[in-house]
Design an enzyme around this catalytic site. Structure first.
Site, mmCIF file in Angstrom:
data_model
loop_
_atom_site.group_PDB
_atom_site.id
_atom_site.type_symbol
_atom_site.label_atom_id
_atom_site.label_comp_id
_atom_site.label_asym_id
_atom_site.label_seq_id
_atom_site.Cartn_x
_atom_site.Cartn_y
_atom_site.Cartn_z
ATOM 1 N N LEU A 13 0.898 -1.149 0.058
ATOM 2 C CA LEU A 13 -0.074 -0.102 0.012
ATOM 3 C C LEU A 13 1.034 1.275 -0.030
ATOM 4 O O LEU A 13 2.083 1.156 0.757
ATOM 5 C CB LEU A 13 -0.939 -0.017 1.417
ATOM 6 C CG LEU A 13 -1.896 -1.162 1.479
ATOM 7 C CD1 LEU A 13 -2.631 -0.920 2.761
ATOM 8 C CD2 LEU A 13 -2.938 -0.930 0.379
ATOM 9 N N ASP A 14 0.545 2.275 -0.580
ATOM 10 C CA ASP A 14 1.580 3.555 -0.547
ATOM 11 C C ASP A 14 1.210 3.942 0.830
ATOM 12 O O ASP A 14 0.471 3.793 1.678
ATOM 13 C CB ASP A 14 0.584 4.632 -1.465
ATOM 14 C CG ASP A 14 0.498 4.416 -2.737
ATOM 15 O OD1 ASP A 14 1.251 3.459 -3.351
ATOM 16 O OD2 ASP A 14 -0.312 5.043 -3.409
ATOM 17 N N LYS A 15 2.462 4.659 1.140
ATOM 18 C CA LYS A 15 2.534 5.272 2.154
ATOM 19 C C LYS A 15 1.596 6.115 2.959
ATOM 20 O O LYS A 15 1.173 6.859 1.949
ATOM 21 C CB LYS A 15 3.887 5.999 2.354
ATOM 22 C CG LYS A 15 4.129 6.617 4.009
ATOM 23 C CD LYS A 15 5.510 7.100 3.821
ATOM 24 C CE LYS A 15 5.747 8.131 5.195
ATOM 25 N NZ LYS A 15 7.116 8.820 5.375
ATOM 26 N N THR A 17 -1.615 5.231 3.367
ATOM 27 C CA THR A 17 -2.792 4.855 2.780
ATOM 28 C C THR A 17 -3.450 3.775 3.580
ATOM 29 O O THR A 17 -2.638 2.705 4.201
ATOM 30 C CB THR A 17 -2.815 3.748 1.394
ATOM 31 O OG1 THR A 17 -2.457 4.979 0.219
ATOM 32 C CG2 THR A 17 -4.159 3.072 1.027
#
Length: 190
Positions: A13-15, A17
């Site tokens: 997951l994106d930081k 998120t």
């Protein structure tokens, strides 16, 4: 898990998120789950709170690659310039003054895909520092909204639903993660 590559993490997951992530307990499970991701049989649904009013459901089908001048960013770039196929389906869940809550379904899995695609169609995620998420307040903004925006310190993106086939039992597994309190507060204030 120490002997499994990447500690068993199947996808990222994106930081900043929130939401669901798959982590495998064995090398065999990780291999199978990565294969499912590559075959695009893993279903991932995200909630995204974006700027502006989106009138209807749609799909962004635009290749993504490294930004040509800002190496920390990704961007919509032509395939000839090393862009890779990327497709995001979105559906309107709720509209607000100056914002829209979307459910986004990934058909591919590129780095920052939802963030890049929403910015590309001129509806960046609220709170996204990398892709233009400074919120433009509606004229009738309440103190509660201003306070909620001030307290929201990340992109408004949540991995809400995830489903895949169990690597051993072959049963279809589906998981849901409730919307986190910070996004609930922001939605309520909108």
């Amino acid at each position: 898990v120490a002997e499994i590559p990447r500690a068993g993490i199947v996808h990222r997951l994106d930081k900043e998120t929130s939401g669901l992530l798959v982590v495998a307990k064995t090398l065999e499970a990780q291999t199978d789950l990565v294969r499912q991701l590559q075959a695009r049989t893993v279903k991932r649904h995200y909630l995204a709170l974006v700027h502006g009013n989106i009138t209807g459901d749609g799909t962004v089908d635009a290749p993504i690659g490294r930004h040509p001048t800002q190496r920390v960013k990704m961007a919509v770039v032509a395939v000839e310039r090393h862009g890779k196929e990327a497709r995001t389906h979105y559906a309107v869940r709720e509209r607000f003054a100056g914002a829209t809550l979307l459910e986004c379904r990934l058909a591919t899995g590129r780095t920052h895909q939802i963030r890049v695609h929403m910015a590309h169609i001129k509806h960046p995620l609220i709170g996204d520092p990398l892709y233009g998420g400074a919120f433009r307040l509606p004229k009738a903004a309440t103190e509660r909204l201003v306070e909620s925006l001030r307290g929201f310190r990340r992109q408004a993106l949540h991995a809400e639903k995830l489903s895949f086939t169990h690597p051993v039992s072959q049963l279809l597994l589906a998981f849901e993660s409730p919307i986190p309190a910070d996004m609930v507060a922001l939605i309520d204030s909108l």
